[in-house]
Design a protein around this motif. Structure first.
Motif, PDB file in Angstrom:
ATOM      1  N   ASP A 279      56.972  33.601  28.921  1.00  0.00           N
ATOM      2  CA  ASP A 279      57.987  34.473  29.519  1.00  0.00           C
ATOM      3  C   ASP A 279      58.773  35.080  28.362  1.00  0.00           C
ATOM      4  N   ASP A 280      58.550  36.369  28.108  1.00  0.00           N
ATOM      5  CA  ASP A 280      59.175  37.009  26.943  1.00  0.00           C
ATOM      6  C   ASP A 280      60.620  37.367  27.265  1.00  0.00           C
ATOM      7  N   TYR A 281      61.384  36.343  27.581  1.00  0.00           N
ATOM      8  CA  TYR A 281      62.764  36.472  28.042  1.00  0.00           C
ATOM      9  C   TYR A 281      63.666  37.028  26.948  1.00  0.00           C
ATOM     10  N   LEU A 282      64.093  38.283  27.099  1.00  0.00           N
ATOM     11  CA  LEU A 282      65.091  38.926  26.244  1.00  0.00           C
ATOM     12  C   LEU A 282      64.670  39.119  24.788  1.00  0.00           C
ATOM     13  N   SER A 283      63.399  38.922  24.450  1.00  0.00           N
ATOM     14  CA  SER A 283      63.031  39.030  23.038  1.00  0.00           C
ATOM     15  C   SER A 283      63.213  40.435  22.495  1.00  0.00           C
ATOM     16  N   GLU A 284      63.060  41.457  23.362  1.00  0.00           N
ATOM     17  CA  GLU A 284      63.284  42.825  22.901  1.00  0.00           C
ATOM     18  C   GLU A 284      64.754  43.122  22.712  1.00  0.00           C
ATOM     19  N   LEU A 285      65.620  42.199  23.148  1.00  0.00           N
ATOM     20  CA  LEU A 285      67.065  42.361  22.989  1.00  0.00           C
ATOM     21  C   LEU A 285      67.642  41.285  22.068  1.00  0.00           C
ATOM     22  N   GLN A 286      66.881  40.902  21.052  1.00  0.00           N
ATOM     23  CA  GLN A 286      67.365  39.958  20.041  1.00  0.00           C
ATOM     24  C   GLN A 286      68.542  40.599  19.308  1.00  0.00           C
ATOM     25  N   LEU A 287      69.688  39.924  19.308  1.00  0.00           N
ATOM     26  CA  LEU A 287      70.890  40.524  18.736  1.00  0.00           C
ATOM     27  C   LEU A 287      71.060  40.235  17.257  1.00  0.00           C
ATOM     28  N   GLN A 288      70.361  39.241  16.738  1.00  0.00           N
ATOM     29  CA  GLN A 288      70.488  38.912  15.326  1.00  0.00           C
ATOM     30  C   GLN A 288      69.096  38.817  14.711  1.00  0.00           C
ATOM     31  N   GLY A 289      68.883  39.561  13.636  1.00  0.00           N
ATOM     32  CA  GLY A 289      67.603  39.505  12.945  1.00  0.00           C
ATOM     33  C   GLY A 289      66.492  40.138  13.756  1.00  0.00           C
ATOM     34  N   TYR A 368      62.951  54.929  26.018  1.00  0.00           N
ATOM     35  CA  TYR A 368      63.057  53.484  26.192  1.00  0.00           C
ATOM     36  C   TYR A 368      63.463  52.799  24.885  1.00  0.00           C
ATOM     37  N   LEU A 369      62.803  53.130  23.798  1.00  0.00           N
ATOM     38  CA  LEU A 369      63.142  52.507  22.514  1.00  0.00           C
ATOM     39  C   LEU A 369      64.547  52.881  22.071  1.00  0.00           C
ATOM     40  N   ARG A 370      64.952  54.144  22.312  1.00  0.00           N
ATOM     41  CA  ARG A 370      66.323  54.543  21.973  1.00  0.00           C
ATOM     42  C   ARG A 370      67.323  53.775  22.828  1.00  0.00           C
ATOM     43  N   HIS A 371      66.992  53.599  24.095  1.00  0.00           N
ATOM     44  CA  HIS A 371      67.877  52.846  24.994  1.00  0.00           C
ATOM     45  C   HIS A 371      68.023  51.404  24.515  1.00  0.00           C
ATOM     46  N   LEU A 372      66.935  50.770  24.118  1.00  0.00           N
ATOM     47  CA  LEU A 372      67.005  49.390  23.627  1.00  0.00           C
ATOM     48  C   LEU A 372      67.848  49.299  22.369  1.00  0.00           C
ATOM     49  N   ARG A 373      67.725  50.272  21.490  1.00  0.00           N
ATOM     50  CA  ARG A 373      68.504  50.262  20.252  1.00  0.00           C
ATOM     51  C   ARG A 373      70.000  50.364  20.561  1.00  0.00           C
ATOM     52  N   ARG A 374      70.364  51.252  21.486  1.00  0.00           N
ATOM     53  CA  ARG A 374      71.775  51.374  21.872  1.00  0.00           C
ATOM     54  C   ARG A 374      72.279  50.098  22.532  1.00  0.00           C
ATOM     55  N   MET A 375      71.447  49.503  23.377  1.00  0.00           N
ATOM     56  CA  MET A 375      71.875  48.295  24.087  1.00  0.00           C
ATOM     57  C   MET A 375      72.088  47.127  23.129  1.00  0.00           C
ATOM     58  N   ARG A 376      71.242  47.005  22.126  1.00  0.00           N
ATOM     59  CA  ARG A 376      71.428  45.916  21.159  1.00  0.00           C
ATOM     60  C   ARG A 376      72.768  46.043  20.449  1.00  0.00           C
ATOM     61  N   ARG A 377      73.110  47.258  20.032  1.00  0.00           N
ATOM     62  CA  ARG A 377      74.409  47.468  19.370  1.00  0.00           C
ATOM     63  C   ARG A 377      75.568  47.158  20.325  1.00  0.00           C
ATOM     64  N   LEU A 378      75.456  47.665  21.543  1.00  0.00           N
ATOM     65  CA  LEU A 378      76.515  47.463  22.534  1.00  0.00           C
ATOM     66  C   LEU A 378      76.693  45.986  22.858  1.00  0.00           C
ATOM     67  N   TYR A 379      75.588  45.288  23.096  1.00  0.00           N
ATOM     68  CA  TYR A 379      75.671  43.886  23.489  1.00  0.00           C
ATOM     69  C   TYR A 379      76.188  43.010  22.343  1.00  0.00           C
ATOM     70  N   ALA A 380      75.833  43.359  21.117  1.00  0.00           N
ATOM     71  CA  ALA A 380      76.353  42.607  19.965  1.00  0.00           C
ATOM     72  C   ALA A 380      77.865  42.761  19.884  1.00  0.00           C
ATOM     73  N   ALA A 381      78.358  43.978  20.116  1.00  0.00           N
ATOM     74  CA  ALA A 381      79.808  44.201  20.075  1.00  0.00           C
ATOM     75  C   ALA A 381      80.496  43.459  21.218  1.00  0.00           C
ATOM     76  N   ARG A 382      79.921  43.471  22.391  1.00  0.00           N
ATOM     77  CA  ARG A 382      80.532  42.794  23.530  1.00  0.00           C
ATOM     78  C   ARG A 382      80.490  41.279  23.356  1.00  0.00           C
ATOM     79  N   ARG A 383      79.408  40.770  22.783  1.00  0.00           N
ATOM     80  CA  ARG A 383      79.352  39.332  22.517  1.00  0.00           C
ATOM     81  C   ARG A 383      80.395  38.934  21.487  1.00  0.00           C
ATOM     82  N   ASP A 384      80.546  39.735  20.438  1.00  0.00           N
ATOM     83  CA  ASP A 384      81.550  39.433  19.415  1.00  0.00           C
ATOM     84  C   ASP A 384      82.955  39.427  20.011  1.00  0.00           C
ATOM     85  N   ALA A 385      83.219  40.352  20.935  1.00  0.00           N
ATOM     86  CA  ALA A 385      84.541  40.400  21.571  1.00  0.00           C
ATOM     87  C   ALA A 385      84.769  39.154  22.425  1.00  0.00           C
ATOM     88  N   LEU A 386      83.710  38.702  23.115  1.00  0.00           N
ATOM     89  CA  LEU A 386      83.830  37.490  23.924  1.00  0.00           C
ATOM     90  C   LEU A 386      84.058  36.267  23.043  1.00  0.00           C
TER      91      LEU A 386
END
Length: 472
Positions: A279-289, A368-386
């Motif tokens: 199950d490739d759970y979230l691997s395309e949304l790896q936030l670090q490395g 799709y690839l551009r969307h994933l790139r934007r989401m990784r940046r956004l999610y990293a910022a939101r995780r850092d804020a949390l």
């Protein structure tokens, strides 16, 4: 005829057919199967479906109008009347305890498993969907390929090669309605019912239930800092025929399966002639490395002998685009493609061609690839804020993929806290239901970061921690 309008006509019964129709509609309305405001079929349509005269249906409708159960609006049609809501039957209600470990999940801040709604590329997607609708309606009418539309299968194969290092052909890709459908196709096609299946502990509750419903015996195998403990799996179920793993980002703890464990898992599968479902759970949304190489790719060294591949790869667009699409995919070894194709043909596994064409265009045009790139940046910022908000309040936590795992004080029930948080517009996921045998020591809250806006992160953390303090 829709399922909620199943009216049985008994031509030899004492009751006139008009009464049978009005009784059937009345029952559907009173039991909530026909909601207030729902449009009823026209006299002609319902008469045709039931094989009766139009006048018979008209009389049944007039009787229900007299009872103020339905309202006729002329050319606008006939609708179910607006009435005070009927309390649902107790046995049909869904407990929050059941929801939060699987589907459906309550919506709100901290919700897991869904992408950022405020950043969905709605305009681009609408354009793609409209173009796909024109193409589908203008194409020659024929039954769709049950394996999935060729255009989407080709785009998925290209994406996996580029983003996940997984070399596969479109023939190996099967488009499904999501994770559960992919897992079901794998178990049925490989005839694994009756065998044992390793399941990560903690692990996805829906997968555990699905395996049981498919006739397999889930065996809980502990997860540590290196991921699934393969040696423990062998000790607990040496003859298991399947292992279901989230190797890239373990669900829910977020750890990556170590190289040593990966090798041990692949060797076990080959030695035992068992199968691995990755199950490739979230691997395309790896936030670090960089995302870890998929297990499917790891079993593809040069010169690898045909027939030795034992890994099937499951992916989904639910967490990257939208769960509403109900779109997933399964990648099988090349020598299994024809066999799986026969099973897919028998079950009609693929979803709507309209959605498939729209996603294929979305991928082909690079969105799709551009969307994933934007989401990784956004999610990293939101995780850092949390994380910053939790750190400011000295809360014990650690990162877990697209969530943060908040540890609870001794004696706090994560199920009770999740229910209380839902009442206040928050939707954290309790950790304990992810374990096969939950204990108080495994209590925690998984806080999804995708829909937590940075400007409200600190305030929301404070609100949650005040709630926890009241439940000590």
């Amino acid at each position: 005829m829709p399922d909620h309008l199943q009216i049985s006509i008994r031509r030899n019964a004492r009751e006139p057919i008009t009464q049978q129709i009005s009784d059937g509609l009345r029952a559907a309305i009173e039991q909530g199967r026909l909601a207030a405001g729902a449009r009823l079929p026209s006299w002609r349509d319902l008469a045709s479906q039931l094989g009766v005269a139009r006048g018979t249906v008209r009389l049944a409708y007039e009787r229900l109008c007299d009872e103020q159960l339905i309202v006729s609006s002329g050319a606008a049609g006939t609708h179910v009347a607006r009435r005070p809501p009927v309390a649902p039957r107790a046995e049909a209600s869904i407990r929050l305890d059941d929801e939060i470990g699987g589907h459906p999940r309550p919506a709100g801040v901290f919700q897991m498993g869904v992408p950022a709604q405020d950043m969905f590329p709605a305009k681009t997607w609408s354009r793609m969907l409209a173009a796909a609708a024109r193409r589908v309606t203008q194409a020659p009418q024929q039954y769709p390929d049950p394996r999935g539309e060729p255009a989407l299968r080709a785009q998925i194969a290209a994406y996996l090669s580029l983003a996940r290092g997984l070399a596969c052909t479109p023939a190996q890709v099967f488009v499904t309605t999501g994770y559960g459908a992919s897992l079901s196709l794998a178990v049925r096609a490989l005839r694994l019912a009756g065998g044992a299946a390793w399941m990560e502990d903690p692990g996805y509750p829906v997968a555990r239930r699905a395996l049981a419903l498919l006739g397999m015996a889930p065996v809980a195998v502990p997860v540590d800092a290196e991921g699934l403990d393969v040696a423990e799996g062998i000790a607990r179920a040496p003859r298991a025929s399947l292992a279901v793993v989230t190797a890239g980002q373990q669900a829910p703890l977020g750890v990556t399966l170590s190289p040593r464990r990966r090798q041990a898992l692949l060797e076990w599968a080959e030695r035992s002639q068992a199968w691995i479902v990755e199950d490739d759970y979230l691997s395309e949304l790896q936030l670090q490395g960089r995302a870890a190489l998929s297990l499917c790719a790891a079993q593809q060294p040069a010169g690898h002998a045909p027939g030795r591949a034992r890994v099937l790869h499951i992916g989904s667009f639910s967490k990257t685009l939208s769960p509403v699409l109900r779109l997933g995919f399964l990648v099988v070894p090349p020598e299994q493609a024809e066999h799986f194709g026969r099973h897919a043909g028998a079950t009609g596994a693929a979803p709507s061609p309209l959605v498939q064409h729209a996603v294929a265009d979305f991928m082909q045009d690079g969105h799709y690839l551009r969307h994933l790139r934007r989401m990784r940046r956004l999610y990293a910022a939101r995780r850092d804020a949390l994380v910053a908000g939790l750190d400011a309040m000295a809360a014990t936590h650690h990162a877990a993929g697209l969530a943060v795992l908040l540890r609870l004080p001794p004696g706090c029930s994560d199920l009770a806290l999740a229910r209380a948080a839902h009442e206040e517009g928050m939707a954290p996921v309790p950790l304990s239901p992810w374990y096969a045998a939950p204990t108080s020591a495994q209590s925690g809250l998984l806080l999804g970061v995708t829909n937590l806006r940075e400007e409200i992160a600190h305030e929301t953390c404070a609100k949650l921690l005040r709630l926890i303090a009241r439940h000590r």
